[in-house]
Design a protein around this motif. Structure first.
Motif, PDB file in Angstrom:
ATOM      1  N   UNK A   1       7.685   1.430  -8.660  1.00 28.15           N
ATOM      2  CA  UNK A   1       7.280  -0.401  -7.795  1.00 28.15           C
ATOM      3  C   UNK A   1       5.573  -0.109  -7.994  1.00 28.15           C
TER       4      UNK A   1
ATOM      5  N   UNK B   1       4.596  -1.316 -11.622  1.00 27.58           N
ATOM      6  CA  UNK B   1       4.834  -3.633 -11.584  1.00 27.58           C
ATOM      7  C   UNK B   1       3.920  -3.766 -10.842  1.00 27.58           C
ATOM      8  N   UNK B   2       3.520  -3.968  -9.630  1.00 26.87           N
ATOM      9  CA  UNK B   2       3.012  -4.227  -8.675  1.00 26.87           C
ATOM     10  C   UNK B   2       1.575  -4.437  -9.339  1.00 26.87           C
TER      11      UNK B   2
ATOM     12  N   UNK C   1       1.208  -6.487 -11.875  1.00 30.01           N
ATOM     13  CA  UNK C   1       1.664  -8.351 -11.327  1.00 30.01           C
ATOM     14  C   UNK C   1       0.873  -8.830 -10.998  1.00 30.01           C
ATOM     15  N   UNK C   2      -0.239  -7.796  -9.900  1.00 27.06           N
ATOM     16  CA  UNK C   2      -1.861  -8.505  -9.739  1.00 27.06           C
ATOM     17  C   UNK C   2      -2.366  -8.589 -10.471  1.00 27.06           C
TER      18      UNK C   2
ATOM     19  N   UNK D   1      -4.598  -4.451  -4.857  1.00 27.40           N
ATOM     20  CA  UNK D   1      -3.770  -3.991  -5.840  1.00 27.40           C
ATOM     21  C   UNK D   1      -4.683  -2.419  -5.942  1.00 27.40           C
TER      22      UNK D   1
ATOM     23  N   UNK E   1      -4.288  -0.050  -3.378  1.00 28.69           N
ATOM     24  CA  UNK E   1      -3.391   0.465  -2.934  1.00 28.69           C
ATOM     25  C   UNK E   1      -2.945   2.018  -3.552  1.00 28.69           C
TER      26      UNK E   1
ATOM     27  N   UNK F   1       0.318 -12.618  -0.605  1.00 28.08           N
ATOM     28  CA  UNK F   1       1.275 -12.633  -2.621  1.00 28.08           C
ATOM     29  C   UNK F   1       1.651 -10.494  -2.548  1.00 28.08           C
ATOM     30  N   UNK F   2       0.757 -10.173  -2.845  1.00 26.79           N
ATOM     31  CA  UNK F   2       1.049  -8.638  -1.385  1.00 26.79           C
ATOM     32  C   UNK F   2       1.743  -8.201  -1.283  1.00 26.79           C
TER      33      UNK F   2
ATOM     34  N   UNK G   1       5.715  -9.559  -1.807  1.00 26.28           N
ATOM     35  CA  UNK G   1       6.208  -8.604  -3.430  1.00 26.28           C
ATOM     36  C   UNK G   1       5.883  -7.274  -2.894  1.00 26.28           C
ATOM     37  N   UNK G   2       5.869  -6.718  -2.172  1.00 24.47           N
ATOM     38  CA  UNK G   2       6.104  -5.305  -1.895  1.00 24.47           C
ATOM     39  C   UNK G   2       6.781  -5.247  -1.130  1.00 24.47           C
TER      40      UNK G   2
ATOM     41  N   UNK H   1       9.488  -5.679  -2.438  1.00 27.33           N
ATOM     42  CA  UNK H   1      10.690  -4.818  -4.076  1.00 27.33           C
ATOM     43  C   UNK H   1      10.879  -3.111  -3.009  1.00 27.33           C
ATOM     44  N   UNK H   2      10.008  -3.646  -1.668  1.00 29.28           N
ATOM     45  CA  UNK H   2      10.746  -1.993  -0.860  1.00 29.28           C
ATOM     46  C   UNK H   2      11.831  -2.234   0.301  1.00 29.28           C
TER      47      UNK H   2
END
Ligand code: SF4
Ligand code: SF4
Lengths: 149, 207, 383
Positions: B2, B5-6, B9-10, B188, B191, C200-201, C204-205, C208-209
């Motif tokens: 995941x 992918x993030x 994508x970002x 991202x 993260x 957006x983040x 999206x997260x 997905x989760x």
């Protein structure tokens, strides 16, 4: 002409909004009740724990074994859980054998010491992982056991 | 997967608007209709896929060699994540960010049919912090398959942005998309910074 | 023309202001008292009366003085503080702590707030379910009613929700007013788009989760509402993140910049609300014919919604929350509330009166419950 139409449309829309706000609060209960009927207005099984698949009734309490939850966004995930809920008058120590996939074979045994807040499991099915949550609840006790597909 | 992918994508959104606008004219130049565009785009994406496949293999093999020492394994990936994540965040907030895309080099290619392949290579090897992060991830996976999956997720995430490339000319507000993409890349990065810190703390506890 | 004359052109005489306040007076009376006063509980009666008077005096003053933001912000801040106070008080009464337990999550007892909405849209579309451990229809802050309230407010007010409806906005709005002059004056222009990147983040997260990641990891307002019990390294990191974000973006930076930095740079719902500014009929307009480009409005805008370029182009950006601070600051009355379709400079008073009625009514009624309840607790505490 176009300008006038725009002005009239703008002011009309503003008055519609005024009416919306005036009826919003008196109508809130009925609007909410209608919204709650929309098809997506239910809590995801990852939170509710899934539907009850099997109920075992004992003398003073019941055990709900829920359907295993693997729900993902588009398809089922590799990892999920099964939730067990004990309700009623629970003993200090709980020992139960669980067959969550209804294959007439025990998948795991669970031991809960409610006083010590200690929970352990013995796995007999290779798809049973570990305990994710074990907690007292308002109705008794709940446990989530991790599963893999 | 995941998080890969993030990350894809970002960073892909910013990459599309920075590099996509350079690629677009080349990918589309002389193209005769949808079929040609589809072929060029597929070639471009296929090249990226191949490059990532090679990178995933290399990263994993090097990772096996480098991270075999438990001490290195406990500390280095966490530190690398943090360093690259800081670079990614810096990239998103820095004013002096280089707006030039490596794909500019494409101007040196004469044979138009090779352009999509060339662009695919340049784009996937355009060493940005996001790629460094995914290389670290690939290098620290337990199996080669896991490394492939991490790269695949990164590839899919970043490629999604290129699919509507033929429509790029019509995209209004490119600046907004680019800005949001760059900022999302920075997030991202945050993260992965947290991931790096968790790895490091885990490493300290285990070590 | 004389500046004072122009600046006072939005104010009204005492009698006229009273007349304009009358509908608000009647409607808020009906809502706050349910049509009749409850004399059996003196605390509740007194709290209701104080709240009722407060609301109506503020509304009256908006008409009488011609200033909007100055009085709006009083109710907005009181709302934010009351809501947190009431929520924390209830939680301490029920759970003896501000934190919720795993059992509360399993039993889907977590109060829902509008900040979850950006994360629930994609999962709702694909899984036909809501990814939040709350109640759909029953109990305090249930999902259905919060969604309805937010949806209607957003259609009607656009991002105005962020200055007239959000019970969090009052926190950074309040802190942004502590200093007279900002210490930090400039920000990077592109940061204005940060909420869209966050949106957006988190969308999206969360998709997905299937976890509302913003609530789980980021939301700074957990500091003044409720949060997960700290039982592990993960929950401790979450606590460290939201407390630092609250300290940084809701307290320290607003004080240093005089801006609502949390709402400007973080909140993903603010981004959605900005988009809804395209739908609402109410807007803020720039009358280029009277504007003398003093840029006081740009300076005071708490949401970085105005730039000099915007003013020169005669428009406000989509980030505008219709708080009215720029309108109050403009001595030429060049920046004003307007209605879409009506050209700038026209129907200034009519547009303002209509917008004020709609937005203030929403704020007054939405905030009433929390304000009355906290006044009641305070009264009990004092007497
Ligand atoms: S930006 Fe977010 S927190 Fe701020 S007022 Fe708007 S919805 Fe509330
Ligand atoms: S432009 Fe004016 S009304 Fe809009 S947010 Fe800024 S100060 Fe408030």
């Amino acid at each position: 002409m176009k300008k006038k139409v725009k002005i009239v449309a703008g002011i009309t829309w503003a008055f519609v909004c005024l009416i919306l706000i005036i009826i919003l609060f008196p109508g809130l209960n009925s609007f909410s009740a209608s919204t709650a009927k929309l098809p997506f207005m239910k809590i995801n099984p990852n939170y509710t724990g899934g539907e009850v698949a099997n109920q075992i009734v004992a003398e003073s309490c019941t055990l709900d074994i829920r359907k295993p939850v693997f729900d993902g966004l588009f398809k089922e995930r590799k990892n999920g859980f099964v939730q067990l809920d004990w309700r009623g008058n629970l003993p200090g120590k709980i020992v139960d054998s669980i067959d969550f996939d209804h294959d007439k074979k025990i998948d795991f045994c669970i031991f809960i010491d409610r006083k010590q807040l200690k929970t352990t499991i013995d796995q007999f099915n290779k798809n049973v992982k570990n305990i994710i949550i074990s907690t007292p609840t308002s109705y008794g006790w709940s446990v989530r056991v991790g599963l893999r597909k | 997967m995941t998080d890969s992918f993030i990350l894809g994508l970002s960073s892909g959104s910013a990459c599309l608007v920075t590099c996509g606008m350079v690629m677009f004219p080349y990918l589309m130049a002389g193209s005769a209709g949808v079929k040609r565009i589809a072929i060029d785009l597929s070639l471009f994406l296929f090249t990226r896929f191949v490059i990532y496949f090679i990178l995933a293999t290399m990263a994993w093999y090097f990772g096996q060699a480098i991270f075999s020492n438990p001490l290195v394994r406990n500390f280095v990936p966490g530190i690398l994540y943090i360093v690259f994540a800081v670079m990614l965040v810096w990239y998103s907030i820095s004013n002096s960010r280089n707006p030039k895309c490596p794909a500019e080099i494409v101007k040196t290619v004469n044979d138009k049919r090779l352009v999509p392949i060339f662009l695919g290579v340049v784009n996937s090897l355009g060493f940005c912090p996001a790629l460094f992060i995914i290389l670290t991830k690939g290098a620290t996976q337990g199996t080669l398959l896991q490394s492939y999956l991490a790269f695949l997720a990164f590839f899919v995430g970043s490629s999604l942005w290129f699919l509507p490339l033929p429509l790029a000319g019509q995209i209004q507000k490119k600046e907004v998309l680019k800005t949001v993409g760059i900022l999302a890349t920075g997030l991202a990065g945050i993260i992965f910074m947290i991931k790096g810190l968790t790895n490091l703390i885990g490493g300290i506890i285990n070590g | 023309m004389d500046n004072t004359l122009l600046s006072s052109s939005l104010n009204k005489s005492f009698g006229k202001s009273l007349l304009y306040t009358l509908p608000m007076f009647l409607i808020t009376f009906m809502f706050m008292t349910g049509g009749r006063l409850n004399f059996s509980d003196p605390y509740s009666l007194l709290a209701t009366l104080i709240a009722f008077l407060l609301v109506n005096i503020l509304y009256f003053m908006m008409h009488y003085s011609g200033k909007t933001d100055r009085y709006r912000v009083v109710l907005f801040i009181i709302f934010a503080m009351s809501l947190s106070f009431t929520l924390i008080k209830n939680m301490i009464a029920i759970r003896s702590s501000m934190s919720f337990s795993q059992a509360d999550v399993l039993e889907c007892k977590i109060p829902f707030c509008h900040l979850v909405i950006p994360m629930m849209i994609i999962p709702a579309a694909f899984t036909k379910s809501i990814i939040f451990p709350g109640s759909i229809l029953n109990g305090f802050a249930n999902i259905s009613s919060m969604v309805v309230l937010w949806l209607v407010a957003t259609i009607v007010l656009g991002r105005g929700f962020c200055s007239w409806g959000c019970f969090y906005g009052g926190w950074d709005d309040g802190f942004s007013r502590i200093r007279k002059r900002p210490v930090i004056k400039h920000i990077n222009e592109i940061s204005r788009w940060m909420p869209f990147a966050v949106l957006f983040m988190v969308a999206l997260t969360a998709a997905l989760t299937l976890v509302p990641t913003y609530c789980d990891w980021i939301c700074p307002f957990k500091t003044v509402t409720e949060f997960e019990q700290v039982t592990s390294l993960e929950s401790a990191s979450k606590a460290a993140i939201f407390i630092s974000l609250f300290g940084g973006l809701v307290v320290v930076l607003p004080i240093l910049t005089r801006k609502r930095t949390q709402c400007s740079f973080l909140c993903p719902l603010g981004a959605i609300n900005s988009l809804s500014n395209k739908v609402t009929p109410f807007t803020v307009k720039v009358d280029r014919e009277v504007c003398n480009e003093c840029f006081k409005c740009v300076e005071v805008c708490p949401l970085y919604a105005l730039s000099r370029e915007d003013i020169r182009a005669g428009k406000v950006s989509i980030f505008c929350s219709k708080c009215g601070k720029c309108v109050d600051a403009c001595t030429k009355n060049a920046i004003h509330y307007g209605i879409k379709g009506v050209p700038a400079g026209h129907l200034k008073n009519f547009s303002r009166n209509l917008f004020l009625f709609v937005s203030f009514l929403f704020l007054a009624i939405f905030s009433a419950g929390a304000i009355i309840s906290s006044f009641q607790s305070l009264l009990k505490l004092v007497f």
